[in-house]
Design a protein around this motif. Structure first.
Motif, PDB file in Angstrom:
ATOM      1  N   UNK A 102       0.925  -1.152  -0.106  1.00 54.90           N
ATOM      2  CA  UNK A 102      -0.029  -0.210   0.181  1.00 54.90           C
ATOM      3  C   UNK A 102       0.879   1.033   0.084  1.00 54.90           C
ATOM      4  N   UNK A 103       2.297   1.254  -0.020  1.00 53.16           N
ATOM      5  CA  UNK A 103       2.839   2.484   0.042  1.00 53.16           C
ATOM      6  C   UNK A 103       2.895   3.025  -1.309  1.00 53.16           C
ATOM      7  N   UNK A 104       2.647   2.063  -2.418  1.00 49.43           N
ATOM      8  CA  UNK A 104       2.461   2.805  -3.757  1.00 49.43           C
ATOM      9  C   UNK A 104       1.093   3.643  -4.106  1.00 49.43           C
ATOM     10  N   UNK A 105       0.151   2.862  -3.163  1.00 47.01           N
ATOM     11  CA  UNK A 105      -1.005   3.534  -3.383  1.00 47.01           C
ATOM     12  C   UNK A 105      -0.920   4.690  -2.752  1.00 47.01           C
ATOM     13  N   UNK A 106      -0.268   4.868  -1.483  1.00 43.79           N
ATOM     14  CA  UNK A 106      -0.118   6.012  -0.760  1.00 43.79           C
ATOM     15  C   UNK A 106       0.667   7.130  -1.334  1.00 43.79           C
ATOM     16  N   UNK A 107       1.681   6.635  -2.120  1.00 47.82           N
ATOM     17  CA  UNK A 107       2.458   7.589  -2.985  1.00 47.82           C
ATOM     18  C   UNK A 107       1.747   8.100  -3.858  1.00 47.82           C
ATOM     19  N   UNK A 108       1.003   7.295  -4.832  1.00 49.96           N
ATOM     20  CA  UNK A 108       0.154   8.069  -5.759  1.00 49.96           C
ATOM     21  C   UNK A 108      -0.923   9.004  -5.296  1.00 49.96           C
ATOM     22  N   UNK A 109      -1.369   8.615  -4.053  1.00 49.83           N
ATOM     23  CA  UNK A 109      -2.377   9.539  -3.590  1.00 49.83           C
ATOM     24  C   UNK A 109      -1.817  10.764  -3.032  1.00 49.83           C
TER      25      UNK A 109
END
Length: 133
Positions: A102-109
């Protein structure tokens, strides 16, 4: 409203979100070796994000031109546009489900919110007297 705002927001998000995601990964998992692999894969990641972000961008673009036609306060317009982008990101994320953390999702957001609020949506009053973008 600046006509190039949605394009700038989209392209900067596509370009910067992998950098922010990788930085978060390195901070959370304390693994700086991931950076070397990241820079090798960066062009492929950009192409992947670009392709999967097109449907969200089209919805974002429609909303942008509706907001341009029916003006709202700048903060409200930015909130609506960022909310649309984040909802599209979440739908794409859970539909594709190809990522491991979820670090990838957090980075995108995070990159979407930062870029969305830092870019100027409206022309400065001194420059807007002659023509519309």
């Amino acid at each position: 409203m600046r006509t190039y705002y949605p394009f700038t927001h989209w392209l900067l998000t596509v370009l910067l979100s992998p950098l922010i995601s990788t930085t978060l990964y390195c901070i959370i998992y304390q693994s700086p070796f991931r950076l070397t692999t990241f820079f090798e894969l960066y062009p492929a990641i950009i192409i992947f994000i670009f392709i999967f972000s097109i449907p969200t961008f089209l919805c974002y673009l429609v909303l942008f031109f509706l907001l341009k036609k029916y003006p709202l306060p700048i903060l409200v317009a930015k909130l609506c546009l960022n909310a649309t982008a984040i909802i599209g990101i979440l739908i794409t994320w859970f539909y594709v489900d190809l990522f491991s953390g979820y670090h990838q999702l957090a980075g995108i957001i995070i990159s979407t919110l930062l870029i969305g609020f830092l870019l100027k949506l409206e022309k400065s009053p001194a420059n807007s007297s002659h023509t519309e973008d």
